[in-house]
Design an enzyme around this catalytic site. Structure first.
Site, PDB file in Angstrom:
ATOM      1  N   SER A 138      -6.894 -28.777  27.036  1.00  0.00           N
ATOM      2  CA  SER A 138      -7.778 -29.778  27.629  1.00  0.00           C
ATOM      3  C   SER A 138      -8.918 -30.029  26.663  1.00  0.00           C
ATOM      4  O   SER A 138      -9.238 -29.160  25.829  1.00  0.00           O
ATOM      5  CB  SER A 138      -8.350 -29.251  28.952  1.00  0.00           C
ATOM      6  OG  SER A 138      -9.369 -30.107  29.439  1.00  0.00           O
ATOM      7  N   TYR A 151     -12.351 -22.921  34.451  1.00  0.00           N
ATOM      8  CA  TYR A 151     -11.533 -23.876  33.684  1.00  0.00           C
ATOM      9  C   TYR A 151     -12.016 -23.912  32.232  1.00  0.00           C
ATOM     10  O   TYR A 151     -11.216 -23.845  31.300  1.00  0.00           O
ATOM     11  CB  TYR A 151     -11.630 -25.255  34.332  1.00  0.00           C
ATOM     12  CG  TYR A 151     -10.591 -26.253  33.861  1.00  0.00           C
ATOM     13  CD1 TYR A 151      -9.285 -26.217  34.347  1.00  0.00           C
ATOM     14  CD2 TYR A 151     -10.912 -27.255  32.948  1.00  0.00           C
ATOM     15  CE1 TYR A 151      -8.333 -27.144  33.938  1.00  0.00           C
ATOM     16  CE2 TYR A 151      -9.969 -28.181  32.531  1.00  0.00           C
ATOM     17  CZ  TYR A 151      -8.681 -28.115  33.032  1.00  0.00           C
ATOM     18  OH  TYR A 151      -7.734 -29.037  32.621  1.00  0.00           O
ATOM     19  N   LYS A 155      -9.608 -22.617  29.314  1.00  0.00           N
ATOM     20  CA  LYS A 155      -9.066 -23.635  28.403  1.00  0.00           C
ATOM     21  C   LYS A 155      -9.528 -23.364  26.968  1.00  0.00           C
ATOM     22  O   LYS A 155      -8.783 -23.613  26.022  1.00  0.00           O
ATOM     23  CB  LYS A 155      -9.442 -25.050  28.874  1.00  0.00           C
ATOM     24  CG  LYS A 155      -8.710 -25.485  30.145  1.00  0.00           C
ATOM     25  CD  LYS A 155      -7.200 -25.617  29.942  1.00  0.00           C
ATOM     26  CE  LYS A 155      -6.485 -26.185  31.157  1.00  0.00           C
ATOM     27  NZ  LYS A 155      -5.037 -26.361  30.954  1.00  0.00           N
TER      28      LYS A 155
HETATM   29  N1  LIG Z   1      -5.830 -34.539  34.761  1.00  0.00           N
HETATM   30  C1  LIG Z   1      -6.701 -34.370  33.787  1.00  0.00           C
HETATM   31  O1  LIG Z   1      -7.731 -35.078  33.717  1.00  0.00           O
HETATM   32  C2  LIG Z   1      -6.443 -33.324  32.729  1.00  0.00           C
HETATM   33  C3  LIG Z   1      -7.268 -33.337  31.583  1.00  0.00           C
HETATM   34  C4  LIG Z   1      -7.053 -32.388  30.601  1.00  0.00           C
HETATM   35  C5  LIG Z   1      -6.055 -31.445  30.727  1.00  0.00           C
HETATM   36  N2  LIG Z   1      -5.289 -31.432  31.846  1.00  0.00           N
HETATM   37  C6  LIG Z   1      -4.241 -30.401  31.918  1.00  0.00           C
HETATM   38  O2  LIG Z   1      -2.976 -31.041  31.980  1.00  0.00           O
HETATM   39  C7  LIG Z   1      -2.030 -30.162  32.587  1.00  0.00           C
HETATM   40  C8  LIG Z   1      -1.275 -30.915  33.645  1.00  0.00           C
HETATM   41  O3  LIG Z   1      -2.193 -31.272  34.679  1.00  0.00           O
HETATM   42  P1  LIG Z   1      -2.108 -32.658  35.504  1.00  0.00           P
HETATM   43  O4  LIG Z   1      -3.351 -33.384  35.238  1.00  0.00           O
HETATM   44  O5  LIG Z   1      -0.798 -33.315  35.270  1.00  0.00           O
HETATM   45  O6  LIG Z   1      -2.284 -32.114  36.980  1.00  0.00           O
HETATM   46  P2  LIG Z   1      -1.227 -31.720  38.081  1.00  0.00           P
HETATM   47  O7  LIG Z   1      -1.982 -30.927  39.071  1.00  0.00           O
HETATM   48  O8  LIG Z   1      -0.461 -32.928  38.506  1.00  0.00           O
HETATM   49  O9  LIG Z   1      -0.172 -30.779  37.279  1.00  0.00           O
HETATM   50  C9  LIG Z   1      -0.299 -29.395  37.201  1.00  0.00           C
HETATM   51  C10 LIG Z   1       1.044 -28.816  37.635  1.00  0.00           C
HETATM   52  O10 LIG Z   1       1.033 -27.407  37.382  1.00  0.00           O
HETATM   53  C11 LIG Z   1       1.763 -26.807  38.425  1.00  0.00           C
HETATM   54  N3  LIG Z   1       1.431 -25.394  38.541  1.00  0.00           N
HETATM   55  C12 LIG Z   1       0.228 -24.845  38.890  1.00  0.00           C
HETATM   56  N4  LIG Z   1       0.335 -23.501  38.939  1.00  0.00           N
HETATM   57  C13 LIG Z   1       1.623 -23.202  38.597  1.00  0.00           C
HETATM   58  C14 LIG Z   1       2.338 -21.978  38.481  1.00  0.00           C
HETATM   59  N5  LIG Z   1       1.765 -20.798  38.736  1.00  0.00           N
HETATM   60  N6  LIG Z   1       3.644 -22.032  38.105  1.00  0.00           N
HETATM   61  C15 LIG Z   1       4.244 -23.235  37.868  1.00  0.00           C
HETATM   62  N7  LIG Z   1       3.609 -24.418  37.965  1.00  0.00           N
HETATM   63  C16 LIG Z   1       2.311 -24.397  38.342  1.00  0.00           C
HETATM   64  C17 LIG Z   1       1.362 -27.582  39.682  1.00  0.00           C
HETATM   65  O11 LIG Z   1       2.295 -27.401  40.727  1.00  0.00           O
HETATM   66  C18 LIG Z   1       1.318 -28.994  39.129  1.00  0.00           C
HETATM   67  O12 LIG Z   1       2.549 -29.677  39.324  1.00  0.00           O
HETATM   68  C19 LIG Z   1      -2.847 -28.974  33.110  1.00  0.00           C
HETATM   69  O13 LIG Z   1      -2.743 -27.895  32.203  1.00  0.00           O
HETATM   70  C20 LIG Z   1      -4.264 -29.510  33.139  1.00  0.00           C
HETATM   71  O14 LIG Z   1      -5.215 -28.483  33.040  1.00  0.00           O
HETATM   72  C21 LIG Z   1      -5.442 -32.350  32.844  1.00  0.00           C
END
Ligand SMILES: NC(=O)c1ccc[n+]([C@@H]2O[C@H](COP(=O)([O-])OP(=O)(O)OC[C@H]3O[C@@H](n4cnc5c(N)ncnc54)[C@H](O)[C@@H]3O)[C@@H](O)[C@H]2O)c1
Length: 281
Positions: A138, A151, A155
């Site tokens: 992130s 977080y 991260k």
């Molecule tokens: N959305 C944002 O603004 C953003 C920004 C930067 C980074 N991220 C990162 O991107 C990645 C994806 O996030 P997203 O935004 O698509 O959100 P999201 O919540 O849609 O996806 C996260 C997924 O991880 C799964 N998950 C959580 N714990 C788990 C476990 N123990 N085992 C298996 N799966 C598990 C959840 O079920 C979910 O489907 C994450 O690592 C998040 O930190 C997101």
């Protein structure tokens, strides 16, 4: 790396960025995609929409046995894993008061799961002299996540671990990229914005909120160049440079933005902790 004829595993593939990576990898001609998530029903629906090359599996990435079995089963079925995308992640929206359970869950999902994946895939990749790890970290891992201490800390640890892997294994053919988006329009951010969470508002005020498909496009470009740091938001590079060159000035700028968003431009002390927030990616 390009995705043509590649075998890839994507964790956290039930929606958001993970499902966008799956769709995009399929469009690039991937041979097989294994989509893993806690949420088996949603992941099954994603696999169905991607097509017959995709297979959904229920996996808790914080359980090393399950990660080991995910890797072993994929290698048995398809002969190899070219690309492992450790994408599952969680936000808590908590500060120092976040419970130990939230700190522990953040550590286990955002960091330890990457360690488990690396332990499981590296032996075969090193034996073949080829492989790729894409870790979704992130912008919080190179900057900060206002309103989410677990977080931010985890991260940063995830970026540090990915960098360590890249330095240690690149000369043996294993490439590593850290995908570091800022705001992305997934439930993780959208829920926080809907709840008016400060962290989510800071993200929205700090740059464009990209779609998951735009992040997948950036990932494809970064993988093609085999770039370590993949920044779908170019402004994050400028913020990181400012942070490195002038940490105090960068923090002052961020505090000013936080004060403005709180509506008290003259405030120098933080108000009481916000109500339990949904998320702050
Ligand atoms: N959305 C944002 O603004 C953003 C920004 C930067 C980074 N991220 C990162 O991107 C990645 C994806 O996030 P997203 O935004 O698509 O959100 P999201 O919540 O849609 O996806 C996260 C997924 O991880 C799964 N998950 C959580 N714990 C788990 C476990 N123990 N085992 C298996 N799966 C598990 C959840 O079920 C979910 O489907 C994450 O690592 C998040 O930190 C997101």
């Amino acid at each position: 790396m390009n995705l043509t004829d590649r075998v890839a595993v994507i964790t956290g593939a039930a929606g958001g960025i993970g499902s966008a990576l799956a769709r995009r990898f399929a469009a690039e001609g991937a041979a097989a995609l294994v989509l893993a998530d806690l949420d088996a029903t949603a992941t099954g629906a994603v696999a169905e929409s991607v097509g017959p090359i995709a297979r959904a599996v229920a996996v808790d990435v914080t359980d090393e046995d399950q990660v080991r079995e995910l890797v072993a089963d994929t290698e048995r079925r398809y002969g190899r894993i070219d690309l492992f995308c450790a994408n599952a992640g969680v936000a808590t929206g908590g500060g120092v008061e976040a419970t130990d359970a939230d700190w522990d869950r953040s550590w286990r999902v955002n960091v330890l799961s990457h360690v488990y994946a690396a332990r499981a895939v590296l032996p075969a990749m090193l034996a073949r002299g080829e492989g790729y790890l894409l870790h979704t970290c992130s912008a919080a891992g190179v900057l900060t996540a206002v309103g989410d201490a677990p977080y931010t800390a985890t991260k940063h640890a995830a970026v540090g671990f990915a960098e360590w892997l890249a330095i240690t294994y690149r000369d043996q053919g294993v490439r590593v990229s850290a995908l570091c988006p800022q705001g992305v329009d997934t439930p993780m951010l959208a829920d926080g914005l809907a709840a008016g969470h400060l962290g989510a508002r800071v993200i929205a005020a700090s740059g464009a909120v990209l779609t998951p498909d735009q992040v997948a496009d950036a990932a494809i470009a970064g993988l093609a160049e085999e770039r370590f740091l993949i920044l779908p938001h170019p402004e994050v590079a400028a913020y990181a440079l400012r942070r490195a060159q002038d940490p105090d000035g960068w923090q002052a700028g961020l505090r000013k933005l936080v004060r403005r968003l709180r509506g008290g431009a003259g405030q120098s002390e933080p108000p009481p902790p916000p109500p339990p927030p949904a998320a702050s990616p």
